[in-house]
Design an enzyme around this catalytic site. Structure first.
Site, mmCIF file in Angstrom:
data_model
loop_
_atom_site.group_PDB
_atom_site.id
_atom_site.type_symbol
_atom_site.label_atom_id
_atom_site.label_comp_id
_atom_site.label_asym_id
_atom_site.label_seq_id
_atom_site.Cartn_x
_atom_site.Cartn_y
_atom_site.Cartn_z
ATOM 1 N N LYS A 106 -35.675 -58.694 -10.484
ATOM 2 C CA LYS A 106 -34.779 -57.623 -10.026
ATOM 3 C C LYS A 106 -33.489 -58.249 -9.529
ATOM 4 C CE LYS A 106 -35.670 -53.189 -9.379
ATOM 5 N NZ LYS A 106 -36.434 -52.466 -10.344
ATOM 6 N N GLY A 219 -35.034 -36.474 -4.672
ATOM 7 C CA GLY A 219 -34.185 -37.425 -5.408
ATOM 8 C C GLY A 219 -33.765 -36.784 -6.715
ATOM 9 N N GLY A 221 -31.349 -38.141 -9.108
ATOM 10 C CA GLY A 221 -30.578 -39.031 -9.971
ATOM 11 C C GLY A 221 -31.136 -38.938 -11.374
ATOM 12 N N ASN A 222 -31.033 -40.022 -12.130
ATOM 13 C CA ASN A 222 -31.524 -40.006 -13.522
ATOM 14 C C ASN A 222 -32.982 -39.560 -13.593
ATOM 15 O OD1 ASN A 222 -33.264 -41.551 -15.585
ATOM 16 N ND2 ASN A 222 -31.258 -41.567 -16.560
ATOM 17 N N ALA A 223 -33.851 -40.222 -12.838
ATOM 18 C CA ALA A 223 -35.286 -39.922 -12.942
ATOM 19 C C ALA A 223 -35.587 -38.494 -12.505
ATOM 20 C CB ALA A 223 -36.082 -40.928 -12.118
ATOM 21 N N GLY A 224 -35.026 -38.074 -11.372
ATOM 22 C CA GLY A 224 -35.304 -36.732 -10.853
ATOM 23 C C GLY A 224 -34.804 -35.629 -11.774
HETATM 24 N N1 GLU Z 1 -35.075 -50.266 -13.237
HETATM 25 C C1 GLU Z 1 -36.228 -49.791 -13.940
HETATM 26 C C2 GLU Z 1 -37.486 -50.072 -13.152
HETATM 27 O O1 GLU Z 1 -37.469 -50.249 -11.968
HETATM 28 C C3 GLU Z 1 -36.279 -50.307 -15.367
HETATM 29 C C4 GLU Z 1 -36.311 -51.783 -15.493
HETATM 30 C C5 GLU Z 1 -36.141 -52.273 -16.924
HETATM 31 O O2 GLU Z 1 -36.029 -51.467 -17.814
HETATM 32 O O3 GLU Z 1 -36.119 -53.497 -17.060
HETATM 33 O O4 GLU Z 1 -38.558 -50.057 -13.686
#
Ligand code: GLU
Length: 417
Positions: A106, A219, A221-224
């Site tokens: 990350k 939330g 954002g994209n996911a929500g």
């Molecule tokens: N940021 C997303 C996660 O937390 C996707 C990570 C990715 O696709 O490498 O799973």
């Protein structure tokens, strides 16, 4: 008073619980408790007013025994190394739970993208890759979007990487790219789609009919946003409450996801949506709904509010939204929660499909990408669910047990331990 939690300490506690149950030997346990590699950098960035600002940034590569490290980059004012370490650990378990040949990483930059111009964001993104690029690469570590980073940011990062690495095309060094630069169809909504797929399986297993089931989403954002659309489209659910950093809104009769998204796009917030009552973020989490999507940031459900959670099923689209104490409380209340490393693994699974397509230069249809995602997520759900039943543990511990066992096996085969 709000509970403050060191996220990495929390990730280590979760790992310890799985490792102890699996009977991991001491050396393996110690190796997997820590990231393999961490990078901290300082980025000077020219701002629009002509001045230069200094940003702190990170990349943590937690483990790559099963494949190249993989994980997003966050742009957030409250970023810190321990948060990134925790998120990198969770990426490692996540890629193992869905059994894709990748490790976990990350990255993050301490910044407030809401207060930066497009050009400033571009310069910051390029500066990040100039500093961190030496530890990235399609066979080493592959970033992706995360909180407040977008496909456009991935495009700038790809361009900077290619320019500083000989100029050749290397689309597989980053995922979540725009489609014309080698992105995959289906990637944008994959986190929410994956969540809806495991939710569908969970509902069937628990005998809950999702048609007309009430949904609250913390939330937006994209996911929500995609969770709202897809929960209605794929599962027939009714979205009755949503929230974002500006607060929340509720309407027991249900709200149209497309209109909610339009309102958010136009005004920047969900609050003020017509025909809905205001509700606080805290109260939204405690609504007696059938399904709760926890799709904001970490630490949403702690020992303080866990006793008041009343959803039947909770689906963690955010990373780290529930503390270990809250896990226990929620589990004992009989609420079935689908943990982050399973519920939101659709994003990284679609990223893996994107890497596969980049390597072969042959691009799939959206139908194929969605079908493959469905297969991966459904298989992973049932493996975790069976483990949870057999071991009589909650779904998070079961998911971690499966993941840690897989990573430890790869470490052992490589002869590291
Ligand atoms: N940021 C997303 C996660 O937390 C996707 C990570 C990715 O696709 O490498 O799973």
């Amino acid at each position: 008073m709000a509970v403050t939690v060191n996220l990495f300490a929390m990730a280590q506690r979760q790992f310890d619980a799985a490792a102890e149950r699996l009977g991991l030997d001491e050396t393996m346990h110690e190796l997997l408790r820590w990231p393999l590699r961490e990078m901290q950098v300082t980025l000077p960035v020219r701002m629009d007013d002509g001045g230069t600002r200094i940003f702190r940034a990170f990349r943590v590569q937690y483990n790559d025994a099963r494949g190249p490290c993989k994980g997003g980059i966050r742009f957030h004012p409250q970023e810190n190394l321990d948060t990134i370490r925790a998120l990198a650990a969770w990426m490692t378990w996540k890629t193992a739970v869905v059994d894709i040949p990748l490790g976990g990483a990350k990255g993050g930059v301490i910044c407030n993208p809401k207060q930066m111009s497009e050009r400033e964001l571009e310069r910051l993104s390029r500066a990040y890759v100039r500093r961190i690029g030496r530890v990235l690469g399609e066979d080493v570590d592959v970033p992706a979007p995360d909180v407040y980073t977008t496909a456009q940011i991935m495009a700038w990062m790809l361009d900077e990487y290619e320019v500083t690495h000989g100029g050749g095309h290397r689309p597989g060094m980053i995922t979540g790219k725009p489609i014309p630069l080698g992105g995959s169809l289906g990637r944008t909504d994959a986190t929410a789609r994956g969540g809806c797929i495991v939710l569908r399986e969970a509902a069937t297993a628990l005998g809950l009919d999702t048609q007309g089931a009430s949904v609250a989403i913390q939330g937006f954002g994209n996911a929500g946003q995609y969770a709202a659309l897809l929960a209605q489209e794929l599962l027939g659910c009714k979205v009755i409450a949503v929230s974002d950093t500006s607060g929340g809104i509720v309407n027991e009769g249900g709200m149209a996801p497309e209109l909610l998204i339009k309102h958010k796009l136009e005004t920047g917030a969900v609050s003020g949506f017509p025909d809905a009552e205001p509700i606080s973020n805290a109260n939204l989490l405690e609504l007696p709904v059938d399904i709760l999507f926890v799709a904001a940031l970490e630490n949403a459900i702690t020992e303080q509010n866990a006793p008041r959670i009343r959803a039947r099923l909770s689906c963690e689209l955010a990373n780290g939204p529930q503390t270990p104490e809250a896990d226990q409380i929620v589990h004992e209340k009989g609420i079935f929660f689908i943990p982050d490393c399973l519920a939101n693994a659709g994003g990284v699974t679609a990223s893996y499909f994107e890497m596969v397509q980049n390597q072969s230069s042959y691009y799939w249809t959206a139908e194929r990408a969605n079908e493959e995602l469905d297969r991966k997520m459904t298989t992973a759900f049932h493996q975790v669910y069976e483990c949870a039943r057999a071991e009589k543990v909650h779904m998070r511990l079961a998911a971690h047990m499966i993941a840690v066992r897989r990573v430890a096996e790869a470490v052992r085969l490589r002869g590291w331990v």
